[in-house]
Motif scaffolding. Structure first.
Motif, short mmCIF file in Angstrom:
data_model
loop_
_atom_site.label_atom_id
_atom_site.label_comp_id
_atom_site.label_asym_id
_atom_site.label_seq_id
_atom_site.Cartn_x
_atom_site.Cartn_y
_atom_site.Cartn_z
N ASN A 139 30.49 50.94 44.73
CA ASN A 139 30.45 50.31 43.41
C ASN A 139 31.54 50.88 42.50
N ALA A 140 31.76 52.18 42.60
CA ALA A 140 32.80 52.82 41.79
C ALA A 140 34.18 52.33 42.20
N GLN A 141 34.40 52.18 43.50
CA GLN A 141 35.68 51.67 44.00
C GLN A 141 35.90 50.23 43.55
N TYR A 142 34.85 49.43 43.60
CA TYR A 142 34.94 48.03 43.18
C TYR A 142 35.34 47.95 41.70
N LYS A 143 34.68 48.74 40.88
CA LYS A 143 34.98 48.73 39.45
C LYS A 143 36.41 49.16 39.19
N ALA A 144 36.90 50.13 39.96
CA ALA A 144 38.25 50.65 39.75
C ALA A 144 39.31 49.57 40.02
N TYR A 145 39.18 48.87 41.15
CA TYR A 145 40.23 47.88 41.44
C TYR A 145 40.07 46.63 40.57
N MET A 146 38.85 46.32 40.15
CA MET A 146 38.67 45.18 39.25
C MET A 146 39.22 45.49 37.86
N ASP A 147 39.00 46.72 37.38
CA ASP A 147 39.55 47.11 36.09
C ASP A 147 41.08 47.11 36.12
N ALA A 148 41.63 47.58 37.24
CA ALA A 148 43.09 47.63 37.37
C ALA A 148 43.69 46.22 37.37
N GLY A 149 42.95 45.27 37.89
CA GLY A 149 43.47 43.89 37.96
C GLY A 149 42.94 42.98 36.89
N ALA A 150 42.33 43.56 35.84
CA ALA A 150 41.70 42.75 34.79
C ALA A 150 42.67 41.80 34.11
N ASP A 151 43.89 42.28 33.87
CA ASP A 151 44.86 41.46 33.13
C ASP A 151 45.29 40.23 33.94
N ILE A 152 45.65 40.44 35.22
CA ILE A 152 46.09 39.30 36.03
C ILE A 152 44.93 38.35 36.30
N LEU A 153 43.72 38.88 36.42
CA LEU A 153 42.55 38.02 36.61
C LEU A 153 42.30 37.16 35.38
N ALA A 176 51.71 41.87 40.28
CA ALA A 176 50.35 42.25 39.85
C ALA A 176 49.31 41.51 40.68
N ALA A 177 49.56 40.22 40.93
CA ALA A 177 48.62 39.43 41.73
C ALA A 177 48.62 39.87 43.18
N LEU A 178 49.81 40.13 43.72
CA LEU A 178 49.91 40.57 45.11
C LEU A 178 49.26 41.93 45.31
N LYS A 179 49.41 42.81 44.31
CA LYS A 179 48.78 44.13 44.38
C LYS A 179 47.26 44.00 44.36
N PHE A 180 46.78 43.12 43.49
CA PHE A 180 45.34 42.90 43.40
C PHE A 180 44.79 42.37 44.73
N GLN A 181 45.51 41.46 45.36
CA GLN A 181 45.08 40.90 46.65
C GLN A 181 45.02 41.98 47.72
N ARG A 182 46.03 42.88 47.72
CA ARG A 182 46.06 43.96 48.71
C ARG A 182 44.87 44.90 48.49
N GLU A 183 44.62 45.24 47.23
CA GLU A 183 43.53 46.16 46.93
C GLU A 183 42.16 45.52 47.21
N GLU A 184 42.06 44.24 46.96
CA GLU A 184 40.80 43.54 47.25
C GLU A 184 40.52 43.52 48.75
N LYS A 185 41.58 43.22 49.53
CA LYS A 185 41.42 43.20 50.98
C LYS A 185 41.04 44.58 51.50
N ALA A 186 41.70 45.61 50.98
CA ALA A 186 41.41 46.98 51.42
C ALA A 186 39.98 47.37 51.06
N PHE A 187 39.53 46.94 49.89
CA PHE A 187 38.17 47.27 49.47
C PHE A 187 37.14 46.68 50.42
N PHE A 188 37.26 45.41 50.76
CA PHE A 188 36.27 44.78 51.62
C PHE A 188 36.34 45.28 53.06
N GLU A 189 37.53 45.70 53.48
CA GLU A 189 37.62 46.35 54.80
C GLU A 189 36.87 47.68 54.77
N ASN A 190 36.98 48.39 53.67
CA ASN A 190 36.28 49.66 53.51
C ASN A 190 34.77 49.45 53.43
#
Length: 389
Positions: A139-153, A176-190
């Motif tokens: 949950n903490a990891q999810y919040k971190a990458y969502m907060d980081a991508g808040a602007d592009i979202l 910013a969008a490509l970074k968010f996609q990479r971090e989202e993919k990494a999160f769900f793999e984790n």
């Protein structure tokens, strides 16, 4: 002789006293709850909508449940009439729970938020909290990458709201969008690898199946190997059997459709036998107003209905909406010309073992289920063949 009689009476009295006393007591102390409020004790980790097992009334800010369980069991505590709640493990001991409850009503949806929850007297609950720490980390990891991508979202959502495809395409190419996609993919793999490790670490006891039931929203055949790694003890446990039924659902094809009755928007009851009388084929369609794939199939079903209704084809749509008004609003918008019903208590979805929607069953004139879990194109193809016979 007299002393022997007295001793026997004492033993019988003690046995009677033991058998009549509850094996667990759950006492709760809540702030933010008015006296007279009902607290519901609902079995958890079942992946079904189940009725409360018991009800307690708040008096002077406290409530009490008593009973016995054959082994530690997972439960939800809910405020009657509200969504939300809290969870705990109950075992045969003296258990105390304290919590601050915040009742909210947002757009007609009542929510009970439990905060500062403390549970004492249940060692199994303490172990549960320890075993679930991996979820807190995720949950903490999810919040971190969502907060980081808040602007592009925010920018992307604004473009969607404006139906500006050009802007959406442009934003999608930014770093910013490509970074968010990479971090989202990494999160769900984790998430996937973390889940697998948690289940594997607990493969020898009922904790393994329980954790799968507790953290996963739905199951597919892809998770069957996860179940097969469990020990026989784990598979045959209470939660192991529930999980098995989720992963290896029984097929209804070839069986008679169960007898059931439905309630329409006018609160009038009608049996499925009445609805299917004189029909050659009946489609039982489970859906919900919030289910996008369900709504997407409705135009296709309208087309099929228009072509085959006069030949003896009927559709019976059953909504699993929790909100009756949302269901009625969806029906008004979709203008479906066939019978529609609301499965308010989820008794029908449980009867048909519904795991995900849309879920469809095709019944013939003999009441036998001949197809299940198909899309409209497959339905149309089969009806074309059936009505040519």
């Amino acid at each position: 002789m007299k002393s022997k009689w007295i001793m026997t009476a004492l033993v019988v009295g003690l046995m009677a006293g033991c058998s009549s006393s509850p094996k667990y007591t759950l006492t709760g102390k809540l702030t933010g709850i008015a006296d007279g409020t009902e607290i519901l004790l609902v079995p958890g980790a079942t992946h079904k909508d189940v009725s409360p097992e018991d009800t307690a009334v708040v008096r002077d800010g406290t409530f009490k449940f008593t009973g016995d369980v054959p082994e530690p069991r997972f439960y939800y505590l809910r405020v009657n009439g509200y969504y939300g709640g809290t969870s705990l493990f109950i075992e045969n001991s003296k258990i105390e729970l304290t919590a601050d409850v915040k009742l909210e009503d947002t757009d007609g949806r009542k929510w009970a938020g439990f905060e500062n929850v403390q549970v004492k007297g249940s060692p199994t609950h303490d172990l549960y909290v320890e075993k679930m720490k991996f979820k807190e980390e995720l949950n903490a990891q999810y919040k971190a990458y969502m907060d980081a991508g808040a602007d592009i979202l925010s920018q992307t959502n604004q473009a969607k709201a404006e139906n500006n495809q050009s802007k959406m395409d442009s934003l999608g190419k930014t770093e910013a969008a490509l970074k968010f996609q990479r971090e989202e993919k990494a999160f769900f793999e984790n998430v996937n690898s973390t889940y697998q490790k948690a289940f594997s670490d607990n493969k020898d006891t009922w904790w393994g199946p329980f954790l799968m039931l507790n953290v996963m929203s739905y199951f597919t055949p892809e998770q069957q190997p996860w179940f097969e790694q469990f020990s026989d003890e784990a598979k045959n446990s209470y939660y192991g059997k529930i999980l098995h039924d989720q992963l290896y659902p029984k097929s209804f094809v070839g069986e008679q459709a169960p007898a059931f009755s439905l309630t329409d928007e006018k609160a009038e009851k009608i049996s499925f036998a009445e609805l299917s009388k004189g029909k050659k084929y009946i489609l039982i369609d489970f859906w919900a107003s919030w289910c996008a794939p369900c709504r997407k199939e409705i135009p296709n079903l309208k087309k099929i209905y228009a072509e085959y209704a006069s030949q003896g084809f009927e559709i019976v749509s059953i909504s699993i909406d929790d909100d009756a008004e949302a269901w009625k609003k969806a029906m008004e918008k979709e203008q479906m010309q066939w019978p529609n019903f609301l499965d308010a208590d989820k008794s029908l979805s449980n009867l048909f073992n519904i795991k995900a929607i849309p879920a469809c069953f095709l019944v013939d004139e003999k009441g036998q289920i001949i197809l299940e879990n198909f899309k409209s194109d497959e339905l149309e193809k089969n009806l074309k063949t059936f009505f040519k016979r």
